[in-house]
Write an enzyme that holds these catalytic residues in place. Structure first.
Site, PDB file in Angstrom:
ATOM      1  N   LYS A 163      -5.155   9.533  -2.559  1.00  0.00           N
ATOM      2  CA  LYS A 163      -4.344  10.709  -2.147  1.00  0.00           C
ATOM      3  C   LYS A 163      -4.286  11.768  -2.968  1.00  0.00           C
ATOM      4  CE  LYS A 163      -0.735   7.270   0.805  1.00  0.00           C
ATOM      5  NZ  LYS A 163      -0.297   7.449   0.979  1.00  0.00           N
TER       6      LYS A 163
ATOM      7  N   SER B  93       3.666   0.704   1.567  1.00  0.00           N
ATOM      8  CA  SER B  93       3.969  -0.007   0.579  1.00  0.00           C
ATOM      9  C   SER B  93       3.425  -1.450  -0.355  1.00  0.00           C
ATOM     10  CB  SER B  93       6.464  -0.001   0.461  1.00  0.00           C
ATOM     11  OG  SER B  93       6.951   1.076   1.095  1.00  0.00           O
TER      12      SER B  93
ATOM     13  N   GLU C 153      -1.385   0.533   9.929  1.00  0.00           N
ATOM     14  CA  GLU C 153       0.022   0.865   8.142  1.00  0.00           C
ATOM     15  C   GLU C 153       0.557   1.965   9.290  1.00  0.00           C
ATOM     16  OE1 GLU C 153      -2.114   1.781   5.125  1.00  0.00           O
ATOM     17  OE2 GLU C 153      -2.622   3.962   6.191  1.00  0.00           O
TER      18      GLU C 153
ATOM     19  N   GLY D 240       4.756   4.693   1.896  1.00  0.00           N
ATOM     20  CA  GLY D 240       5.379   6.003   0.871  1.00  0.00           C
ATOM     21  C   GLY D 240       6.922   5.473   0.804  1.00  0.00           C
TER      22      GLY D 240
ATOM     23  N   GLU E 152      -1.285  10.387   8.008  1.00  0.00           N
ATOM     24  CA  GLU E 152      -0.991  11.360   6.757  1.00  0.00           C
ATOM     25  C   GLU E 152      -2.094  12.717   7.330  1.00  0.00           C
ATOM     26  OE1 GLU E 152      -1.568  10.644   2.665  1.00  0.00           O
ATOM     27  OE2 GLU E 152       0.816   9.120   2.943  1.00  0.00           O
TER      28      GLU E 152
ATOM     29  N   ASN F  88      -5.944   4.213  -2.132  1.00  0.00           N
ATOM     30  CA  ASN F  88      -5.971   5.419  -0.914  1.00  0.00           C
ATOM     31  C   ASN F  88      -4.788   6.622  -2.545  1.00  0.00           C
ATOM     32  OD1 ASN F  88      -5.837   7.836  -0.687  1.00  0.00           O
ATOM     33  ND2 ASN F  88      -4.125   6.775   1.477  1.00  0.00           N
TER      34      ASN F  88
ATOM     35  N   HIS G 171      -5.837   8.121   9.008  1.00  0.00           N
ATOM     36  CA  HIS G 171      -4.613   7.869   8.229  1.00  0.00           C
ATOM     37  C   HIS G 171      -3.487   8.581   8.506  1.00  0.00           C
ATOM     38  CE1 HIS G 171      -2.094   7.719   4.605  1.00  0.00           C
ATOM     39  NE2 HIS G 171      -2.878   6.405   4.326  1.00  0.00           N
TER      40      HIS G 171
END
Ligand code: PGA
Length: 253
Positions: A15, A215, A170, A176, A100, A13, A98
């Site tokens: 991003k 991560s 996730e 991250g 985010e 991904n 996701h």
């Protein structure tokens, strides 16, 4: 079906990173990785790079994914991209829900469900993301949260659609941050999610691939991927470097 009967999927991904030229160069470098014959690999560039990356990947085993989509096929939805458009540009997969998107763009369980159905019904493989925040984990409601997020999708799906979809677990606190879930904790969550799918359709759930994300790095991938219910990885930061991403791909077999 056993762990080894499900083909591992490693998804990168990217991003909101990389220019057109950088995206093409990275895609070419990923295509140069020695990918095991039983491993699937996809990359998800920004929308503006999809077409160029699709060209760069022609004839390679690396697939293309969108990072999001709209559930309507077309219409007055400024800024959105539909499932048929992703198909048209050469995508086989699309990331949906996701954290985010949920956190910054108002994604809800309902929109995730609508997007998943739109993807499946256009022949795209959805990679449906679920995961708890740190506060939810510390509050002891991890399974409640990820069960709710997954049920919102599963309740609308036929058994063949459950088998075709990919789920990505996730944990939000691991994305991250450099903090990976312990492989044993990740396995527990993955087994829980598969079990949840099994309640809807036992045989289909055996085929559903459940990826871990948060991560994932070259040095923790092998241990995570060895867990019986971890069928691959959704990789953010570490997918931006072909050498590192290549090591994660090779950890899958
Ligand atoms: P990360 O991101 O690997 O950088 O933690 C994972 C993801 O957001 O899919």
């Amino acid at each position: 079906m056993t762990h080894s009967a499900r083909r591992p999927l490693i998804a990168g991904n990217w991003k909101m990173h990389n220019s057109l030229a950088e995206s093409v160069a990275l895609a070419r470098a990923v295509a140069d990785v020695r990918i095991g014959p039983r491993t699937d690999v996809v990359v998800a560039p920004v929308f503006t790079a999809l077409s160029a990356v699709a060209q760069a990947l022609v004839g390679t085993p690396v697939g293309l994914a969108g990072q999001d989509l709209h559930w309507e096929p077309k219409g007055a939805f400024t800024g959105a991209i539909s499932a048929p458009m992703l198909k048209d540009v050469g995508c086989s997969h699309v990331i949906i829900g996701h954290s985010e998107r949920r956190q910054y763009f108002g994604e809800t369980d309902e929109s995730v469900r609508n997007k998943t159905l739109a993807a499946l019904r256009s022949g795209l493989t959805p990679i449906v993301c679920v995961g708890e925040t740190l506060a939810e984990r510390e509050g002891g409601i991890t399974f409640e949260v990820i069960g709710r997020q997954l049920d919102a999708v599963l309740n609308a799906c036929e058994s063949s659609e459950i088998a075709a979809m990919v789920i990505a677990y996730e944990p939000v606190w691991a994305i991250g941050t450099g903090r990976t879930a312990k492989s044993s904790d990740a396995q527990l969550a993955h087994a829980f999610l598969r079990d949840r799918a099994r309640h809807k359709h036992a045989e289909a759930a055996d085929r559903t691939r459940v990826l871990y994300g948060g991560s994932v790095k070259a040095d923790n991938a092998a241990e995570l991927l060895a867990q019986p219910d971890i069928d691959g990885a959704l990789v953010g930061g570490a997918s931006l470097d072909a050498e590192t991403f290549g090591r994660i791909i090779r950890a899958a077999g």
